[in-house]
Design an enzyme around this catalytic site. Structure first.
Site, PDB file in Angstrom:
ATOM      1  N   HIS A   1      -1.411  -1.949  -4.355  1.00 35.22           N
ATOM      2  CA  HIS A   1      -2.681  -1.733  -3.657  1.00 35.22           C
ATOM      3  C   HIS A   1      -2.862  -0.241  -3.429  1.00 35.22           C
ATOM      4  CE1 HIS A   1      -5.876  -2.764  -0.727  1.00 35.22           C
ATOM      5  NE2 HIS A   1      -5.360  -1.828   0.045  1.00 35.22           N
TER       6      HIS A   1
ATOM      7  N   ASP B   1      -5.375  -6.892   5.140  1.00 35.33           N
ATOM      8  CA  ASP B   1      -4.880  -5.532   4.957  1.00 35.33           C
ATOM      9  C   ASP B   1      -4.903  -4.778   6.279  1.00 35.33           C
ATOM     10  OD1 ASP B   1      -6.142  -2.736   2.897  1.00 35.33           O
ATOM     11  OD2 ASP B   1      -4.307  -2.978   4.076  1.00 35.33           O
TER      12      ASP B   1
ATOM     13  N   SER C   1       0.894  -1.165   0.000  1.00 33.68           N
ATOM     14  CA  SER C   1       0.000   0.000   0.000  1.00 33.68           C
ATOM     15  C   SER C   1       0.925   1.206   0.000  1.00 33.68           C
ATOM     16  CB  SER C   1      -0.845   0.020   1.283  1.00 33.68           C
ATOM     17  OG  SER C   1      -1.170   1.363   1.608  1.00 33.68           O
TER      18      SER C   1
ATOM     19  N   HIS D   1      -8.588  -0.042  -3.615  1.00 37.26           N
ATOM     20  CA  HIS D   1      -9.381  -0.307  -2.411  1.00 37.26           C
ATOM     21  C   HIS D   1     -10.222   0.937  -2.180  1.00 37.26           C
ATOM     22  CE1 HIS D   1      -9.192  -0.965   2.252  1.00 37.26           C
ATOM     23  NE2 HIS D   1     -10.431  -0.956   1.789  1.00 37.26           N
TER      24      HIS D   1
ATOM     25  N   MET E   1      -9.514   7.114  -0.633  1.00 31.50           N
ATOM     26  CA  MET E   1     -10.413   7.593   0.428  1.00 31.50           C
ATOM     27  C   MET E   1     -10.974   8.951   0.013  1.00 31.50           C
ATOM     28  SD  MET E   1      -8.148   6.711   3.792  1.00 31.50           S
ATOM     29  CE  MET E   1      -7.057   5.262   3.738  1.00 31.50           C
TER      30      MET E   1
ATOM     31  N   MET F   1     -10.117  -6.755   6.472  1.00 30.87           N
ATOM     32  CA  MET F   1      -9.366  -5.659   7.106  1.00 30.87           C
ATOM     33  C   MET F   1      -8.937  -6.082   8.502  1.00 30.87           C
ATOM     34  SD  MET F   1      -9.034  -3.292   4.921  1.00 30.87           S
ATOM     35  CE  MET F   1      -8.304  -2.033   5.968  1.00 30.87           C
TER      36      MET F   1
ATOM     37  N   ASP G   1      -5.006   2.804  -2.025  1.00 29.88           N
ATOM     38  CA  ASP G   1      -6.038   3.105  -1.017  1.00 29.88           C
ATOM     39  C   ASP G   1      -6.727   4.419  -1.324  1.00 29.88           C
ATOM     40  OD1 ASP G   1      -3.871   1.581   1.285  1.00 29.88           O
ATOM     41  OD2 ASP G   1      -5.913   0.908   0.848  1.00 29.88           O
TER      42      ASP G   1
ATOM     43  N   MET H   1     -12.457   3.188  -0.391  1.00 29.23           N
ATOM     44  CA  MET H   1     -13.043   3.561   0.897  1.00 29.23           C
ATOM     45  C   MET H   1     -13.783   4.872   0.670  1.00 29.23           C
ATOM     46  SD  MET H   1      -9.700   2.496   3.137  1.00 29.23           S
ATOM     47  CE  MET H   1      -8.612   2.574   1.703  1.00 29.23           C
TER      48      MET H   1
HETATM   49  C1  DX5 Z   1      -5.900   1.406   5.636  1.00 27.09           C
HETATM   50  C2  DX5 Z   1      -5.488   0.855   4.271  1.00 27.09           C
HETATM   51  C3  DX5 Z   1      -4.348  -0.113   4.364  1.00 27.09           C
HETATM   52  C4  DX5 Z   1      -3.114   0.497   5.034  1.00 27.09           C
HETATM   53  C5  DX5 Z   1      -2.056  -0.562   5.269  1.00 27.09           C
HETATM   54  O1  DX5 Z   1      -7.100   2.137   5.508  1.00 27.09           O
HETATM   55  O2  DX5 Z   1      -6.560   0.203   3.649  1.00 27.09           O
HETATM   56  O3  DX5 Z   1      -4.035  -0.593   3.047  1.00 27.09           O
HETATM   57  O4  DX5 Z   1      -2.594   1.503   4.212  1.00 27.09           O
HETATM   58  O5  DX5 Z   1      -0.951   0.085   5.878  1.00 27.09           O
HETATM   59  P1  DX5 Z   1      -0.151  -0.651   7.077  1.00 27.09           P
HETATM   60  O6  DX5 Z   1       0.442  -1.890   6.464  1.00 27.09           O
HETATM   61  O7  DX5 Z   1       0.888   0.364   7.475  1.00 27.09           O
HETATM   62  O8  DX5 Z   1      -1.159  -0.959   8.140  1.00 27.09           O
HETATM   63 ZN    ZN Z   2      -6.088  -0.903   1.792  1.00 24.36          ZN
END
Ligand code: DX5
Ligand code: ZN
Length: 239
Positions: free
Chosen positions: A44, A194, A19, A81, A48, A152, A46, A83
């Site tokens: 991956h 994740d 990520s 991903h 948001m 998650m 993320d 969100m």
């Molecule tokens: C959190 C994300 C994850 C996160 C993982 O909302 O979906 O992908 O970035 O990061 P680490 O491995 O640092 O928990």
């Molecule tokens: Zn993620």
């Protein structure tokens, strides 16, 4: 199903995808090049929207996916991903920008079977992700048509959080359900985890039956290069 998310090794075959949340976005191209050079091929992303996650973070949208695809080239595998609140309306922008897979939250989508169909009709792969406190039962009926299930192990919203081992039972129930579905000739969705994955717990989640672990701060940090951090995870896996 094995994916080549990172240098697949004999022995423990948990694979790792980065990520990029903890990367320096002004240096993101170099980070992507470094990850590719370390043998990583699955990325991956993320997404948001500043609304859906509890801490109201905004990360990036389709424009960054386009730049990441242009930098990585056509061979890389990119999942998004989502969100976000309006995944059912906006997922196509991420596919058009170069995402191979859209992973949407079961908690944020009204008609998931239709979303899977729509994503497949667009030629992309469909994943379903659930928060740590969302029961597996909400996602199990979707298994026959999913390409990936994401559990998650942190509350979505940022990188660097602590791993939540309480999701073990959920992971194991998906592992059993996917294996039995495959044995009866059905699809074999990838099982992904994740959040909070590091070298000290990678072997644990692999033993639970995880295929791919998303790793953010455990891979992209100032303690080591991506190659060094990836190696310490693979060493912890006995590779
Ligand atoms: C959190 C994300 C994850 C996160 C993982 O909302 O979906 O992908 O970035 O990061 P680490 O491995 O640092 O928990
Ligand atoms: Zn993620």
């Amino acid at each position: 199903m094995r994916t080549g998310a990172s240098t697949g090794q004999p022995g423990n075959n948990l694979e790792v995808t980065p990520s990029i949340l903890t990367a320096d976005f002004c240096e993101l191209g170099k980070t992507l090049d470094e990850a590719s050079a370390a043998g990583i091929n699955w990325f991956h992303m993320d997404v948001m929207d500043g609304n859906w996650v509890v801490n109201k973070t905004i990360t990036f949208g389709p424009a960054l996916i386009r730049s990441v695809r242009d930098r990585l080239g056509p061979e890389a595998f990119i999942d998004c991903h989502l969100m976000i609140n309006n995944a059912e309306e906006s997922w196509q922008q991420y596919v058009d920008a170069g995402a191979d897979m859209v992973i949407a939250h079961i908690e944020a989508v009204d008609d998931f079977p239709k979303l899977i169909q729509d994503i497949h009709s667009a030629g992309a792969q469909a994943g379903c992700v659930m928060n740590p406190d969302t029961p597996a039962e909400l996602v199990m009926p979707l298994l026959p048509n999913l390409d990936l299930v994401l559990v998650m192990s942190v509350v979505p919203g940022k990188g660097g959080q602590s791993f939540m081992p309480g999701v073990e039972g959920k992971v194991r129930s998906f592992r059993a359900a996917i294996d039995s579905q495959e044995e009866s000739g059905g699809k074999s969705p990838i099982l992904m985890i994740d959040g909070g994955i590091k070298d000290h717990n990678a072997a644990t989640v692999s033993e639970w039956g995880i295929d791919i672990a998303v790793v953010g701060s455990g891979l992209i940090n100032d303690k080591g290069t991506i190659a060094q951090n990836l190696q310490s995870i693979h060493s912890a896996l006995g590779n």
